[in-house]
Design a protein around this motif. Structure first.
Motif, PDB file in Angstrom:
ATOM      1  N   THR A  81       0.827  -1.213   0.000  1.00  0.00           N
ATOM      2  CA  THR A  81       0.000   0.000   0.000  1.00  0.00           C
ATOM      3  C   THR A  81       0.861   1.262   0.000  1.00  0.00           C
ATOM      4  OG1 THR A  81      -0.163  -0.119   2.422  1.00  0.00           O
ATOM      5  CG2 THR A  81      -1.926  -1.144   1.137  1.00  0.00           C
ATOM      6  N   ASP A  82       2.016   1.219   0.669  1.00  0.00           N
ATOM      7  CA  ASP A  82       2.908   2.384   0.659  1.00  0.00           C
ATOM      8  C   ASP A  82       3.500   2.613  -0.734  1.00  0.00           C
ATOM      9  OD1 ASP A  82       2.443   2.770   3.335  1.00  0.00           O
ATOM     10  OD2 ASP A  82       4.275   1.758   4.004  1.00  0.00           O
ATOM     11  N   ALA A  83       3.696   1.529  -1.473  1.00  0.00           N
ATOM     12  CA  ALA A  83       4.304   1.652  -2.804  1.00  0.00           C
ATOM     13  C   ALA A  83       3.302   2.058  -3.873  1.00  0.00           C
ATOM     14  CB  ALA A  83       4.963   0.323  -3.188  1.00  0.00           C
ATOM     15  N   HIS A  84       1.997   2.031  -3.554  1.00  0.00           N
ATOM     16  CA  HIS A  84       0.966   2.388  -4.535  1.00  0.00           C
ATOM     17  C   HIS A  84      -0.019   3.379  -3.930  1.00  0.00           C
ATOM     18  CE1 HIS A  84       2.549  -1.565  -5.755  1.00  0.00           C
ATOM     19  NE2 HIS A  84       2.307  -1.173  -6.999  1.00  0.00           N
ATOM     20  N   PRO A  85       0.443   4.606  -3.715  1.00  0.00           N
ATOM     21  CA  PRO A  85      -0.441   5.598  -3.084  1.00  0.00           C
ATOM     22  C   PRO A  85      -1.554   6.100  -3.993  1.00  0.00           C
ATOM     23  CG  PRO A  85       1.609   6.629  -3.762  1.00  0.00           C
ATOM     24  CD  PRO A  85       1.762   5.169  -4.045  1.00  0.00           C
ATOM     25  N   GLY A  86      -1.482   5.837  -5.269  1.00  0.00           N
ATOM     26  CA  GLY A  86      -2.480   6.352  -6.211  1.00  0.00           C
ATOM     27  C   GLY A  86      -2.071   7.706  -6.745  1.00  0.00           C
ATOM     28  N   SER A  87      -2.670   8.097  -7.855  1.00  0.00           N
ATOM     29  CA  SER A  87      -2.323   9.382  -8.472  1.00  0.00           C
ATOM     30  C   SER A  87      -3.550  10.285  -8.508  1.00  0.00           C
ATOM     31  CB  SER A  87      -1.765   9.142  -9.880  1.00  0.00           C
ATOM     32  OG  SER A  87      -2.682   8.338 -10.642  1.00  0.00           O
ATOM     33  N   ASP A  88      -4.239  10.314  -9.663  1.00  0.00           N
ATOM     34  CA  ASP A  88      -5.404  11.187  -9.795  1.00  0.00           C
ATOM     35  C   ASP A  88      -6.653  10.586  -9.146  1.00  0.00           C
ATOM     36  OD1 ASP A  88      -3.818  12.890 -11.205  1.00  0.00           O
ATOM     37  OD2 ASP A  88      -4.373  12.037 -13.167  1.00  0.00           O
ATOM     38  N   VAL A  89      -6.647   9.293  -8.915  1.00  0.00           N
ATOM     39  CA  VAL A  89      -7.805   8.610  -8.338  1.00  0.00           C
ATOM     40  C   VAL A  89      -7.506   8.271  -6.876  1.00  0.00           C
ATOM     41  CG1 VAL A  89      -9.283   6.569  -8.466  1.00  0.00           C
ATOM     42  CG2 VAL A  89      -8.473   7.666 -10.568  1.00  0.00           C
ATOM     43  N   ARG A  90      -8.449   8.610  -6.026  1.00  0.00           N
ATOM     44  CA  ARG A  90      -8.282   8.311  -4.599  1.00  0.00           C
ATOM     45  C   ARG A  90      -8.656   6.857  -4.337  1.00  0.00           C
ATOM     46  NH1 ARG A  90     -11.348  11.215   0.543  1.00  0.00           N
ATOM     47  NH2 ARG A  90     -10.354   9.944   2.177  1.00  0.00           N
ATOM     48  N   ILE A  91      -7.700   6.103  -3.816  1.00  0.00           N
ATOM     49  CA  ILE A  91      -7.918   4.678  -3.537  1.00  0.00           C
ATOM     50  C   ILE A  91      -7.632   4.420  -2.058  1.00  0.00           C
ATOM     51  CG2 ILE A  91      -7.166   2.321  -4.007  1.00  0.00           C
ATOM     52  CD1 ILE A  91      -6.560   3.157  -6.845  1.00  0.00           C
ATOM     53  N   THR A  92      -8.540   3.700  -1.429  1.00  0.00           N
ATOM     54  CA  THR A  92      -8.382   3.295  -0.030  1.00  0.00           C
ATOM     55  C   THR A  92      -8.076   1.803   0.018  1.00  0.00           C
ATOM     56  OG1 THR A  92      -9.939   4.981   0.709  1.00  0.00           O
ATOM     57  CG2 THR A  92      -9.494   3.173   2.225  1.00  0.00           C
ATOM     58  N   PHE A  93      -7.059   1.439   0.798  1.00  0.00           N
ATOM     59  CA  PHE A  93      -6.662   0.040   0.914  1.00  0.00           C
ATOM     60  C   PHE A  93      -7.079  -0.508   2.277  1.00  0.00           C
ATOM     61  CE2 PHE A  93      -3.606   1.876  -2.092  1.00  0.00           C
ATOM     62  CZ  PHE A  93      -3.673   0.975  -3.137  1.00  0.00           C
ATOM     63  N   HIS A  94      -7.654  -1.699   2.275  1.00  0.00           N
ATOM     64  CA  HIS A  94      -7.981  -2.423   3.501  1.00  0.00           C
ATOM     65  C   HIS A  94      -7.259  -3.764   3.463  1.00  0.00           C
ATOM     66  CE1 HIS A  94     -11.892  -0.281   4.986  1.00  0.00           C
ATOM     67  NE2 HIS A  94     -10.946   0.567   4.637  1.00  0.00           N
ATOM     68  N   SER A  95      -6.303  -3.944   4.357  1.00  0.00           N
ATOM     69  CA  SER A  95      -5.536  -5.195   4.402  1.00  0.00           C
ATOM     70  C   SER A  95      -6.267  -6.225   5.248  1.00  0.00           C
ATOM     71  CB  SER A  95      -4.147  -4.937   4.981  1.00  0.00           C
ATOM     72  OG  SER A  95      -4.257  -4.554   6.343  1.00  0.00           O
ATOM     73  N   TRP A  96      -5.864  -7.473   5.098  1.00  0.00           N
ATOM     74  CA  TRP A  96      -6.488  -8.545   5.900  1.00  0.00           C
ATOM     75  C   TRP A  96      -6.145  -8.374   7.373  1.00  0.00           C
ATOM     76  CZ3 TRP A  96      -3.712 -12.005   8.858  1.00  0.00           C
ATOM     77  CH2 TRP A  96      -2.343 -12.118   8.597  1.00  0.00           C
ATOM     78  N   GLN A  97      -4.962  -7.807   7.674  1.00  0.00           N
ATOM     79  CA  GLN A  97      -4.614  -7.572   9.079  1.00  0.00           C
ATOM     80  C   GLN A  97      -5.558  -6.543   9.708  1.00  0.00           C
ATOM     81  OE1 GLN A  97      -2.435  -7.471   6.515  1.00  0.00           O
ATOM     82  NE2 GLN A  97      -0.430  -8.303   7.075  1.00  0.00           N
ATOM     83  N   ARG A  98      -5.924  -5.531   8.909  1.00  0.00           N
ATOM     84  CA  ARG A  98      -6.825  -4.510   9.425  1.00  0.00           C
ATOM     85  C   ARG A  98      -8.209  -5.090   9.718  1.00  0.00           C
ATOM     86  NH1 ARG A  98      -8.296   1.268   6.432  1.00  0.00           N
ATOM     87  NH2 ARG A  98     -10.016   1.866   7.828  1.00  0.00           N
ATOM     88  N   LYS A  99      -8.655  -5.983   8.878  1.00  0.00           N
ATOM     89  CA  LYS A  99      -9.968  -6.602   9.104  1.00  0.00           C
ATOM     90  C   LYS A  99      -9.942  -7.470  10.354  1.00  0.00           C
ATOM     91  CE  LYS A  99     -10.804  -6.648   4.133  1.00  0.00           C
ATOM     92  NZ  LYS A  99     -11.549  -5.382   4.155  1.00  0.00           N
ATOM     93  N   ALA A 100      -8.846  -8.199  10.564  1.00  0.00           N
ATOM     94  CA  ALA A 100      -8.742  -9.025  11.766  1.00  0.00           C
ATOM     95  C   ALA A 100      -8.742  -8.156  13.019  1.00  0.00           C
ATOM     96  CB  ALA A 100      -7.472  -9.877  11.705  1.00  0.00           C
ATOM     97  N   GLU A 101      -8.068  -7.011  12.963  1.00  0.00           N
ATOM     98  CA  GLU A 101      -8.066  -6.098  14.107  1.00  0.00           C
ATOM     99  C   GLU A 101      -9.453  -5.521  14.354  1.00  0.00           C
ATOM    100  OE1 GLU A 101      -5.126  -3.229  13.153  1.00  0.00           O
ATOM    101  OE2 GLU A 101      -3.427  -4.604  13.402  1.00  0.00           O
TER     102      GLU A 101
END
Length: 555
Positions: A232-252
């Protein structure tokens, strides 16, 4: 006769002679160890269930979501799918934000995922009842369906249109109910929301015909599932806003629903353990004369101090270890229901682990030793002649105290003298009442807490699962504490402010305490319970003839 056989026979004789005390110790230690085992076993249980559900449903490592639509979003998501770290993907697919209403007018926000009628290799929801999506039908997420009370064959209304429920399924692509939304239509936070699936064409038709908000999502499987943060740090997005949800975040996020459960159980086990020590120690103190005389008899026949200590302590240790086993069995049978109150996950959290078993065993042994230590030491320190003589200790006479006590009513005078001669027992009773009042203070404060249910305004509100689960456990722990009540006035006085302090320390800043009048009523109720608990045994004892009492064998 060997020493071991002697110890066993004497212990069994004590068990048969004092069954009520054995039952109290067994109940007290069982409840304490079961509660502690439950509390400790919940740590990591949410993650365990999530990982099992993720394995069974081919859950994604990362979900990429955008609140925008159009070619730019599709292109940005396609670039993510082509990233070298990605080995598989699913989507893009639509997430439509709507409302769902059941036949009994229960309404709730819902997100509708548009999926293919044939499941792919990634993000493959597991159907637990019925079948997968088909044209004109909908599948409900199991936690959401359980809260609604809906099943296969029922009909629900989504955005004004009626759909039959053709299946119930679970998934690891979203958090447990009620956190299925992930992001709002504009990329911000969303309200408590359930999850439903439809075919892609039905989801597209639903969004266009009612002009509903839509989020575009894509599921990604990485070459290294643990490297989600680096991806997710390596793909912050450019003109389009993208939100990332990892599997670790869902478990938390899954663990949030148990955030109030574990402290209640662990603290409850401490209170139950303390109550067990005070209650059983009071009973052990009442048997001090008999134990001292028994120690004298054993000394007279040549028993060593070690053998005498083994005889006096083995009864408590054996019952406590049996209670530990029962507590662990109860925890093993109970933990699945407590660890997964939403039915959104599948799998088994397993039984108590080695560290949990060790902790409960230490607790059981500690309760047994602390309960019997003082009477045992007293019996060992008493000389053989003094133990066999079994004479009462002569009370000290203080003229000024005698003059003052003469002014008191006779029943109060006798009660005060008995209290003064047994100060240790009074302290134990006060501690028992204080412990109980700590739990009652939290229990009485529970109904006045602001609890936000799940649902839409103007509809039947679904219960707040997190608050409901914590409330049920608090009631259970308080009931177990009250069941062992040995109240007295000092404990009631101390217990209320201590309960307020404990409740304030473990509650959020906006928590509301119960009215003071409720707490005073609780303290009064505990004192009123003292009347039948103490008056009845005293009345029965007073009916016994004097001569048999004075001639009773204390062996």
């Amino acid at each position: 006769m060997g020493s071991l056989v002697l110890v066993v026979r004497l212990v069994l004789a004590d068990v048969r002679r004092y069954p009520s005390q054995v039952a109290m110790l067994l109940f007290a230690v069982t409840t304490a160890t079961a509660t502690l085992a439950l509390g400790l076993s919940l740590g990591g249980s949410s993650r365990t269930l999530y990982e099992q559900t993720r394995a069974a449903t081919a859950g994604p490592d990362v979900v990429a979501l955008s609140g925008d639509t159009g070619p730019a979003v599709t292109s940005a998501l396609a670039e993510l799918a082509d990233a070298p770290e990605v080995v598989a993907h699913h989507g893009p697919y639509r997430i439509v934000y709507a409302s769902l209403t059941t036949r009994d007018a229960t309404a709730s926000p819902v997100v509708v995922h548009g999926f293919a009628e044939k499941s792919g290799a990634l993000n493959r929801p597991l159907v637990t009842s019925g079948q997968w999506v088909r044209s004109g039908g909908t599948v409900l997420e199991r936690g959401f369906a359980t809260a609604l009370g809906a099943g296969v064959g029922d009909r629900v209304t989504i955005a004004g249109r009626s759909y039959p429920v053709v299946g119930i399924a679970v998934t690891a692509a979203t958090s447990v109910y009620p956190w299925a939304a992930q992001i709002g239509p504009g990329g911000g936070p969303a309200d408590y929301t359930g999850l439903a699936w439809m075919t892609r064409s039905d989801a597209r038709s639903l969004a266009s015909s009612h002009d509903l908000p839509v989020t575009t999502a894509m599921d990604l499987k990485l070459r290294d599932p643990a490297a989600t943060e680096a991806f997710t740090d390596a793909h912050p997005g450019s003109d389009v806003r993208i939100t990332f949800h990892s599997w670790q975040r869902k478990a938390e996020q899954d663990a949030v629903i148990l955030r109030g459960t574990q402290p209640i159980l662990v603290l409850g086990s401490w209170l139950l353990s303390f109550l067990a020590v005070t209650g059983v120690a009071a009973l052990a103190a009442g048997r001090a004369v008999q134990q001292t005389r028994r120690a004298g008899l054993l000394k007279a026949v040549g028993a060593t101090p070690g053998l005498i200590a083994a005889v006096l302590l083995t009864e408590y240790l054996a019952v406590a270890l049996l209670a530990d086993v029962l507590g662990l069995v109860i925890a093993r049978l109970t933990v699945p229901g407590i660890a997964s109150p939403t039915a959104s996950r599948i799998g088994d959290v397993g039984g108590p682990t080695g560290p949990v078993i060790a902790a409960t065993t230490v607790l059981a042994v500690a309760v047994a030793v602390l309960s019997a230590l003082r009477p045992t030491l007293r019996a060992l320190r008493t000389t053989t002649v003094a133990a066999l003589a079994d004479t009462d200790h002569r009370a000290r006479r203080r003229p000024w105290l005698t003059t003052l006590s003469a002014l008191l009513p006779t029943p109060f005078l006798l009660g005060l003298r008995l209290t003064a001669r047994r100060p240790g027992r009074v302290v134990l009773q006060a501690c028992s009442t204080a412990t109980t009042l700590i739990a009652l203070t939290g229990l009485l404060s529970l109904p006045v807490q602001p609890s936000r249910g799940y649902g839409l305004n103007g509809s039947t509100v679904l219960p707040n699962l997190r608050a409901e689960n914590s409330g049920h456990l608090l009631i259970a722990v308080a009931a177990l504490l009250i069941a062992q009540l040995l109240p007295c006035l000092p404990g009631a006085v101390i217990g209320v402010p201590l309960g307020i302090g404990v409740f304030s320390a473990l509650s959020p800043r906006n928590a509301i305490l119960a009215p003071v009048s409720w707490m005073l009523l609780a303290a009064l109720a505990t004192l009123l319970v003292t009347v039948p608990l103490t008056a009845l045994p005293a009345h029965l004892a007073a009916r016994r003839p004097v001569v048999p009492v004075l001639c009773a064998d204390t062996a």
